[in-house]
Scaffold this motif. Structure first.
Motif, PDB file in Angstrom:
ATOM      1  N   ASN A 121       0.933  -1.275   0.013  1.00  0.00           N
ATOM      2  CA  ASN A 121      -0.088  -0.165  -0.255  1.00  0.00           C
ATOM      3  C   ASN A 121       0.800   1.269   0.063  1.00  0.00           C
ATOM      4  N   ASN A 122       2.129   1.138   0.314  1.00  0.00           N
ATOM      5  CA  ASN A 122       2.962   2.370   0.407  1.00  0.00           C
ATOM      6  C   ASN A 122       3.925   2.449  -0.800  1.00  0.00           C
ATOM      7  N   SER A 123       3.564   1.547  -1.815  1.00  0.00           N
ATOM      8  CA  SER A 123       4.185   1.591  -3.197  1.00  0.00           C
ATOM      9  C   SER A 123       5.280   0.786  -3.607  1.00  0.00           C
ATOM     10  N   ARG A 124       5.712   0.368  -4.525  1.00  0.00           N
ATOM     11  CA  ARG A 124       6.904  -0.130  -4.808  1.00  0.00           C
ATOM     12  C   ARG A 124       7.286   0.526  -6.201  1.00  0.00           C
ATOM     13  N   ILE A 125       8.537   0.410  -6.689  1.00  0.00           N
ATOM     14  CA  ILE A 125       9.014   0.823  -7.800  1.00  0.00           C
ATOM     15  C   ILE A 125       9.497  -0.557  -8.454  1.00  0.00           C
ATOM     16  N   ILE A 126       9.270  -0.944  -9.549  1.00  0.00           N
ATOM     17  CA  ILE A 126       9.329  -2.245 -10.024  1.00  0.00           C
ATOM     18  C   ILE A 126       9.891  -1.940 -11.571  1.00  0.00           C
ATOM     19  N   LYS A 127      10.748  -3.038 -12.146  1.00  0.00           N
ATOM     20  CA  LYS A 127      11.368  -2.766 -13.662  1.00  0.00           C
ATOM     21  C   LYS A 127      10.651  -3.934 -14.464  1.00  0.00           C
ATOM     22  N   VAL A 128       9.932  -3.770 -15.621  1.00  0.00           N
ATOM     23  CA  VAL A 128       9.633  -4.726 -16.227  1.00  0.00           C
ATOM     24  C   VAL A 128      10.673  -4.556 -17.611  1.00  0.00           C
ATOM     25  N   SER A 129      10.673  -5.441 -18.630  1.00  0.00           N
ATOM     26  CA  SER A 129      11.080  -5.231 -19.847  1.00  0.00           C
ATOM     27  C   SER A 129      10.217  -5.236 -21.008  1.00  0.00           C
ATOM     28  N   LEU A 130      10.542  -4.510 -22.092  1.00  0.00           N
ATOM     29  CA  LEU A 130       9.554  -4.574 -23.308  1.00  0.00           C
ATOM     30  C   LEU A 130      10.509  -5.118 -24.230  1.00  0.00           C
ATOM     31  N   PRO A 131       9.932  -6.003 -25.135  1.00  0.00           N
ATOM     32  CA  PRO A 131       8.703  -6.156 -25.770  1.00  0.00           C
ATOM     33  C   PRO A 131       7.899  -7.101 -25.117  1.00  0.00           C
ATOM     34  N   ASN A 132       8.123  -7.829 -24.094  1.00  0.00           N
ATOM     35  CA  ASN A 132       7.471  -8.618 -23.424  1.00  0.00           C
ATOM     36  C   ASN A 132       7.237  -8.485 -21.728  1.00  0.00           C
ATOM     37  N   PRO A 133       6.517  -7.661 -21.358  1.00  0.00           N
ATOM     38  CA  PRO A 133       6.343  -7.197 -20.003  1.00  0.00           C
ATOM     39  C   PRO A 133       5.731  -8.435 -19.384  1.00  0.00           C
ATOM     40  N   ASP A 134       6.277  -8.683 -18.063  1.00  0.00           N
ATOM     41  CA  ASP A 134       5.649  -9.646 -17.152  1.00  0.00           C
ATOM     42  C   ASP A 134       5.854  -9.125 -15.728  1.00  0.00           C
ATOM     43  N   PHE A 135       4.672  -8.735 -15.029  1.00  0.00           N
ATOM     44  CA  PHE A 135       4.970  -8.273 -13.837  1.00  0.00           C
ATOM     45  C   PHE A 135       5.208  -9.107 -12.911  1.00  0.00           C
ATOM     46  N   SER A 136       4.874 -10.485 -13.065  1.00  0.00           N
ATOM     47  CA  SER A 136       5.190 -11.485 -12.095  1.00  0.00           C
ATOM     48  C   SER A 136       6.788 -11.911 -11.934  1.00  0.00           C
ATOM     49  N   THR A 137       7.379 -11.349 -12.839  1.00  0.00           N
ATOM     50  CA  THR A 137       8.829 -11.397 -12.799  1.00  0.00           C
ATOM     51  C   THR A 137       9.625 -10.468 -12.648  1.00  0.00           C
ATOM     52  N   ALA A 138       9.006  -9.052 -12.306  1.00  0.00           N
ATOM     53  CA  ALA A 138       9.612  -7.737 -12.342  1.00  0.00           C
ATOM     54  C   ALA A 138      10.548  -7.890 -11.237  1.00  0.00           C
ATOM     55  N   SER A 139      11.499  -6.845 -11.444  1.00  0.00           N
ATOM     56  CA  SER A 139      12.540  -6.682 -10.384  1.00  0.00           C
ATOM     57  C   SER A 139      12.123  -5.515  -9.673  1.00  0.00           C
ATOM     58  N   GLU A 140      12.152  -5.502  -8.387  1.00  0.00           N
ATOM     59  CA  GLU A 140      11.720  -4.470  -7.395  1.00  0.00           C
ATOM     60  C   GLU A 140      13.053  -3.784  -7.178  1.00  0.00           C
ATOM     61  N   ILE A 141      12.934  -2.363  -7.375  1.00  0.00           N
ATOM     62  CA  ILE A 141      13.799  -1.390  -7.277  1.00  0.00           C
ATOM     63  C   ILE A 141      13.988  -0.741  -5.665  1.00  0.00           C
ATOM     64  N   LEU A 142      12.480  -0.491  -5.280  1.00  0.00           N
ATOM     65  CA  LEU A 142      12.590  -0.001  -4.133  1.00  0.00           C
ATOM     66  C   LEU A 142      11.250  -0.212  -3.627  1.00  0.00           C
ATOM     67  N   ALA A 143      10.851  -0.477  -2.320  1.00  0.00           N
ATOM     68  CA  ALA A 143       9.493  -0.605  -1.831  1.00  0.00           C
ATOM     69  C   ALA A 143       9.482   0.230  -0.821  1.00  0.00           C
ATOM     70  N   GLY A 144       8.111   1.033  -0.512  1.00  0.00           N
ATOM     71  CA  GLY A 144       7.716   1.661   0.766  1.00  0.00           C
ATOM     72  C   GLY A 144       7.791   0.786   1.861  1.00  0.00           C
ATOM     73  N   ASP A 145       7.635   1.295   3.028  1.00  0.00           N
ATOM     74  CA  ASP A 145       7.595   0.429   4.245  1.00  0.00           C
ATOM     75  C   ASP A 145       6.677   1.150   5.087  1.00  0.00           C
ATOM     76  N   LYS A 146       6.684   0.518   6.509  1.00  0.00           N
ATOM     77  CA  LYS A 146       5.615   0.945   7.230  1.00  0.00           C
ATOM     78  C   LYS A 146       5.809   2.461   7.661  1.00  0.00           C
ATOM     79  N   ASP A 147       6.993   3.163   7.541  1.00  0.00           N
ATOM     80  CA  ASP A 147       7.090   4.582   7.636  1.00  0.00           C
ATOM     81  C   ASP A 147       7.024   5.394   6.444  1.00  0.00           C
TER      82      ASP A 147
END
Length: 181
Positions: A85-111
């Motif tokens: 709920n505090n968001s994440r930055i993920i990276k996907v690649s084109l031309p075949n975007p797959d959100f299930s295998t996206a790499s996470e760059i940064l995630a929000g936390d409880k603060d």
């Protein structure tokens, strides 16, 4: 981009069609803009812009909870609330975007919540907020993948906006309810 020309995109009467370009990407995006804060996007090569029929392909659905994107080369950096709920930055690649295998760059936390992202020549700028008052800016280096906090000698609400995607110079703004400036 219209309901008549692109019926396969299923634009409704309340959808506002938009085409989004990024200076450092060979892809463009079609957006169904409406009251839903989650994006529904399609992508196609920029080189097909003047074709009689642009070959739009689905990029994301509302259920992917994508709030914003920045495309760089074949990579697309997405701010999403899916799974956090505090968001994440993920990276996907084109031309075949797959959100299930996206790499996470940064995630929000409880603060800290990720509130926005923008781009400069070499960096993805990620603005994080705490309690709606405190802010910090994280820099993600596109070339190295290194993520670091940008230390700004200011307290309060800090806004950093790149002057353009062709420079690493930023405009910095600061406001505060609790600190003089």
């Amino acid at each position: 981009l219209s309901r008549a020309k692109n019926p396969e995109l299923n634009f409704g009467p309340s959808d506002e069609p938009k085409i989004i370009f990024f200076a450092h990407s060979p892809f463009m995006f079609a957006e169904k803009d409406n009251v839903n804060q989650n994006k529904e996007l399609f992508y196609a090569p920029v080189s097909t812009l003047t074709d009689n029929k642009i070959p739009w392909k689905p990029f994301c659905k509302h259920s992917d909870e994508i709030k914003g994107i920045i495309a760089r080369g074949n990579a697309v950096y997405c701010r999403t609330t899916k799974g956090n709920n505090n968001s994440r930055i993920i990276k996907v690649s084109l031309p075949n975007p797959d959100f299930s295998t996206a790499s996470e760059i940064l995630a929000g936390d409880k603060d800290w919540k990720i509130s926005s992202m923008s781009e400069s020549k070499d960096y993805l700028l990620i603005r994080m907020t705490k309690n709606g008052i405190e802010n910090k800016i994280m820099l993600y280096d596109f070339a190295t993948g290194k993520l670091e906090e940008m230390h700004v000698p200011l307290k309060g609400t800090i806004f950093m906006l790149p002057y353009s995607v062709f420079t690493n110079e930023f405009a910095v703004g600061n406001t505060s309810w609790t600190e003089p400036f």
